[in-house]
Design a protein around this motif. Structure first.
Motif, PDB file in Angstrom:
ATOM      1  N   ALA A 168       0.820  -1.216   0.000  1.00  7.58           N
ATOM      2  CA  ALA A 168       0.000   0.000   0.000  1.00  7.58           C
ATOM      3  C   ALA A 168       0.848   1.258   0.000  1.00  7.58           C
ATOM      4  N   GLY A 169       2.160   1.110   0.095  1.00 12.13           N
ATOM      5  CA  GLY A 169       3.051   2.271   0.092  1.00 12.13           C
ATOM      6  C   GLY A 169       3.202   2.945   1.442  1.00 12.13           C
ATOM      7  N   VAL A 170       2.642   2.377   2.484  1.00 12.75           N
ATOM      8  CA  VAL A 170       2.750   2.948   3.828  1.00 12.75           C
ATOM      9  C   VAL A 170       4.153   2.728   4.383  1.00 12.75           C
ATOM     10  N   VAL A 171       4.672   1.514   4.214  1.00 17.61           N
ATOM     11  CA  VAL A 171       6.008   1.155   4.671  1.00 17.61           C
ATOM     12  C   VAL A 171       6.919   1.119   3.454  1.00 17.61           C
ATOM     13  N   LYS A 172       8.090   1.732   3.593  1.00 20.45           N
ATOM     14  CA  LYS A 172       9.037   1.789   2.481  1.00 20.45           C
ATOM     15  C   LYS A 172      10.332   1.112   2.862  1.00 20.45           C
ATOM     16  N   GLU A 173      11.025   0.588   1.864  1.00 16.56           N
ATOM     17  CA  GLU A 173      12.290  -0.106   2.088  1.00 16.56           C
ATOM     18  C   GLU A 173      13.322   0.880   2.609  1.00 16.56           C
ATOM     19  N   ALA A 174      14.081   0.469   3.623  1.00 22.84           N
ATOM     20  CA  ALA A 174      15.125   1.313   4.201  1.00 22.84           C
ATOM     21  C   ALA A 174      16.312   1.371   3.226  1.00 22.84           C
ATOM     22  N   PRO A 175      16.923   2.532   3.076  1.00 19.78           N
ATOM     23  CA  PRO A 175      18.094   2.628   2.199  1.00 19.78           C
ATOM     24  C   PRO A 175      19.265   1.859   2.798  1.00 19.78           C
ATOM     25  N   GLU A 176      20.110   1.311   1.930  1.00 22.24           N
ATOM     26  CA  GLU A 176      21.300   0.595   2.399  1.00 22.24           C
ATOM     27  C   GLU A 176      22.278   1.598   2.970  1.00 22.24           C
ATOM     28  N   GLN A 177      22.988   1.165   4.015  1.00 18.97           N
ATOM     29  CA  GLN A 177      23.945   2.092   4.650  1.00 18.97           C
ATOM     30  C   GLN A 177      25.352   1.792   4.278  1.00 18.97           C
TER      31      GLN A 177
END
Length: 76
Positions: free
Chosen positions: A67-76
């Motif tokens: 649903a686009g509520v949670v987004k993938e965290a960027p790689e660090q």
């Protein structure tokens, strides 16, 4: 299996879902009784409930990602 191959418990092995394993009645009974004994304990009941809760949380997370509520965290 060739004659010179021996099972080594320190190694990893693979098989396909279609491969069959032969059990004796004694082996089957032992496995069945062990599984029944383990899953009938109060601790196992708690763990099985925890697994169900985890599956519910994973589904909620999947729905939120889709649903686009949670987004993938960027790689660090």
């Amino acid at each position: 299996m060739s004659e010179n191959q021996k099972y080594d418990p320190s190694k990893k092995y693979v098989w396909t879902p279609a491969d069959e394993f032969k059990l004796t009645g004694e082996q089957f009974g032992l496995l069945l009784n062990v599984v029944r004994g383990v899953i009938s304990t109060p601790e196992a009941s708690k763990i099985l409930l925890a697994v169900q809760a985890n599956e519910s949380l994973e589904q909620i997370m999947a729905n939120a990602v889709e649903a686009g509520v949670v987004k993938e965290a960027p790689e660090q």
